[in-house]
Design an enzyme around this catalytic site. Sequence first.
Site, PDB file in Angstrom:
ATOM      1  N   HIS A  97      40.737  38.330  34.240  1.00 38.41           N
ATOM      2  CA  HIS A  97      39.290  38.590  34.815  1.00 38.41           C
ATOM      3  C   HIS A  97      38.492  39.013  33.479  1.00 38.41           C
ATOM      4  CE1 HIS A  97      37.392  39.168  39.154  1.00 38.41           C
ATOM      5  NE2 HIS A  97      36.825  38.356  38.417  1.00 38.41           N
ATOM      6  N   ASP A 124      38.098  40.690  45.125  1.00 36.94           N
ATOM      7  CA  ASP A 124      39.062  41.211  44.340  1.00 36.94           C
ATOM      8  C   ASP A 124      39.734  42.286  45.117  1.00 36.94           C
ATOM      9  OD1 ASP A 124      40.677  42.483  42.097  1.00 36.94           O
ATOM     10  OD2 ASP A 124      38.873  42.117  40.815  1.00 36.94           O
ATOM     11  N   HIS A 126      40.426  44.824  43.111  1.00 36.35           N
ATOM     12  CA  HIS A 126      40.150  45.871  42.396  1.00 36.35           C
ATOM     13  C   HIS A 126      38.683  45.844  41.968  1.00 36.35           C
ATOM     14  CE1 HIS A 126      44.172  44.633  41.240  1.00 36.35           C
ATOM     15  NE2 HIS A 126      44.386  45.877  41.385  1.00 36.35           N
ATOM     16  N   ASP A 128      37.108  46.712  39.061  1.00 34.19           N
ATOM     17  CA  ASP A 128      36.946  46.337  37.727  1.00 34.19           C
ATOM     18  C   ASP A 128      35.907  46.951  37.223  1.00 34.19           C
ATOM     19  OD1 ASP A 128      39.233  45.070  38.200  1.00 34.19           O
ATOM     20  OD2 ASP A 128      38.246  42.943  37.992  1.00 34.19           O
ATOM     21  N   HIS A 141      40.964  43.656  31.599  1.00 31.25           N
ATOM     22  CA  HIS A 141      40.412  42.814  32.944  1.00 31.25           C
ATOM     23  C   HIS A 141      39.978  43.924  34.133  1.00 31.25           C
ATOM     24  CE1 HIS A 141      44.707  42.979  35.138  1.00 31.25           C
ATOM     25  NE2 HIS A 141      44.257  43.985  34.640  1.00 31.25           N
ATOM     26  N   ASP A 226      39.265  36.752  42.298  1.00 31.94           N
ATOM     27  CA  ASP A 226      40.214  37.244  41.652  1.00 31.94           C
ATOM     28  C   ASP A 226      41.681  36.672  42.562  1.00 31.94           C
ATOM     29  OD1 ASP A 226      42.630  38.910  40.977  1.00 31.94           O
ATOM     30  OD2 ASP A 226      41.212  40.238  40.107  1.00 31.94           O
ATOM     31  N   ASP A 228      44.046  38.232  43.163  1.00 28.16           N
ATOM     32  CA  ASP A 228      44.777  39.418  43.808  1.00 28.16           C
ATOM     33  C   ASP A 228      43.694  39.751  45.099  1.00 28.16           C
ATOM     34  OD1 ASP A 228      42.714  41.341  43.001  1.00 28.16           O
ATOM     35  OD2 ASP A 228      44.203  41.432  40.994  1.00 28.16           O
ATOM     36  N   GLU A 271      42.447  35.155  37.177  1.00 28.74           N
ATOM     37  CA  GLU A 271      43.593  35.872  37.285  1.00 28.74           C
ATOM     38  C   GLU A 271      44.973  35.187  37.860  1.00 28.74           C
ATOM     39  OE1 GLU A 271      44.749  39.266  36.343  1.00 28.74           O
ATOM     40  OE2 GLU A 271      42.619  39.774  35.886  1.00 28.74           O
TER      41      GLU A 271
HETATM   42  C1  DIR Z   1      43.930  48.739  37.343  1.00 32.75           C
HETATM   43  C2  DIR Z   1      43.968  47.260  37.733  1.00 32.75           C
HETATM   44  N1  DIR Z   1      42.551  49.142  38.000  1.00 32.75           N
HETATM   45  C3  DIR Z   1      43.565  48.785  35.736  1.00 32.75           C
HETATM   46  N2  DIR Z   1      43.051  46.659  37.202  1.00 32.75           N
HETATM   47  C4  DIR Z   1      42.803  45.099  37.637  1.00 32.75           C
HETATM   48  O1  DIR Z   1      44.713  48.545  34.870  1.00 32.75           O
HETATM   49  O2  DIR Z   1      42.621  49.074  35.286  1.00 32.75           O
HETATM   50  N3  DIR Z   1      43.810  44.378  38.062  1.00 32.75           N
HETATM   51  N4  DIR Z   1      41.776  44.575  37.498  1.00 32.75           N
HETATM   52  O3  DIR Z   1      43.509  43.120  38.338  1.00 32.75           O
HETATM   53 MN    MN Z   2      39.797  41.545  39.023  1.00 29.94          MN
HETATM   54 MN    MN Z   3      42.333  42.168  40.615  1.00 24.50          MN
END
Ligand code: DIR
Ligand code: MN
Ligand code: MN
Length: 306
Positions: A97, A124, A126, A128, A141, A226, A228, A271
Site C-alpha cells: 500500500h 482497508d 487499517h 495507514d 505501507h 487493500d 485486508d 497489498e
Molecule cells: C500497522 C499495519 N498499522 C503498521 N499497517 C498496515 O504496521 O503500521 N497493514 N497497513 O496493512
Molecule cells: Mn493498507
Molecule cells: Mn491494511
Amino acid sequence: KTCQILGVPTQSGTSERGCIMGPTAFRIAGLPEILQELGWQVEDVGDAVPAAMPDVSHSNPAVRNLDAIIAWTKSVGERAYEMAKACDFPIFLGGDHSMSAGTVSGVARHTQELGQPQFVLWLDAHTDLHTLHTTTSGNLHGTPVAYFTGQSGFEGFPPPAAPVDPRNMCMMGIRSVDQAEKRHVAEIGITVFDMRAIDEQGIVGPLNSFLDRVRAANGRLHVSLDVDFLNPDIAPAVGTTVNGGATFREAHLIMEMLHDSGLVTSLDLAELNPFLDVRAKTALLMTDLAASLFGRRVLKRKTRTY
Ligand code: DIR
Ligand code: MN
Ligand code: MN
Ligand code: MN
C-alpha cells in the site's frame, strides 16, 4: 472510455515478501481482458520503475526502506499524474500500500488542474495514517494516507503537489488502528465507518452518504482497495490479515454501487501477495471486484433502485 493499467510492484513497504508478484497475478487473472469485455478501451502501460534511491536516514530507527519508498513515491507520482491526464480511468496494480503515496498524490495533482476537489474512498482494515515519526513497525505501507493528505513528518519525500483534504476522505472496513493513528484520524476529520458501523448500518446508507457528498461537490473519486479490507477466509493472500473483515457480498455491493454512481475516476488494487494465496483465490476475487466496479452485472437492472 479509455483506461490505462500500471503495475506498481512495491514490496519495500511491508515486512512480508511477495507483493512484487501482485501486478503479474492480476494480469494472469485476466483483468485487462475483462475490462475490455465490459466495453473499455484498455492499455496496459507496463510496470513502474523506482526513481534513483536518495541517500537518507531518519531519526526513528524503526523506519524500514525509506530510500526505496521515496524513490517509488517520486516515480509513481509522475506516472499516475501522466495517466490521469492521458486516459479516463487509471488503474494501479500493487504492490504493497505504500504505492498509494504516489498514485493518490499523482491523480490529485491532475484533479487540482481540472479545478475539482479530490475525494478518496479507503477500503482497508487499517487507517495507514502513520508518519515516519509515529510508525512502530517501520513498515511504510502504514503511512500513505498521512503523506497524500499533506501531514508533516515525511522528510525526504517530494511534498504532494495537491494534498487531499482529509474531510474529503471516507474509510470503510477499519478494524486495526494504532494509538498514534487513533488520535490523528479524529483530529483531521476523515469520515470512518469501522466494521462496527458496517455491522450496525450495513453498506448502503454509509456509502451513499459519502457518494452524495462527492456528487454535490462535483468531485473526482479515487478508490483504494487493500486486500485486508476483506475477511481472511475469502482473501488470505495478504501479509496483514485481520479477522472480522468485509464479506464477499459486502465487497461486491460496494463495487456495484460505485459503478452505478459514475463518480469513480481511479483505482488502486493494493497489498495482494500471490505468494500467500490459495489457488489464486484472492487474485481472482480482487479481479472480480474490479469487474463489478467497472460494470459487470448478474442481470440488467436499473442503476439505483432504492
Ligand atoms: C500497522 C499495519 N498499522 C503498521 N499497517 C498496515 O504496521 O503500521 N497493514 N497497513 O496493512
Ligand atoms: Mn493498507
Ligand atoms: Mn491494511
Ligand atoms: Mn503501526
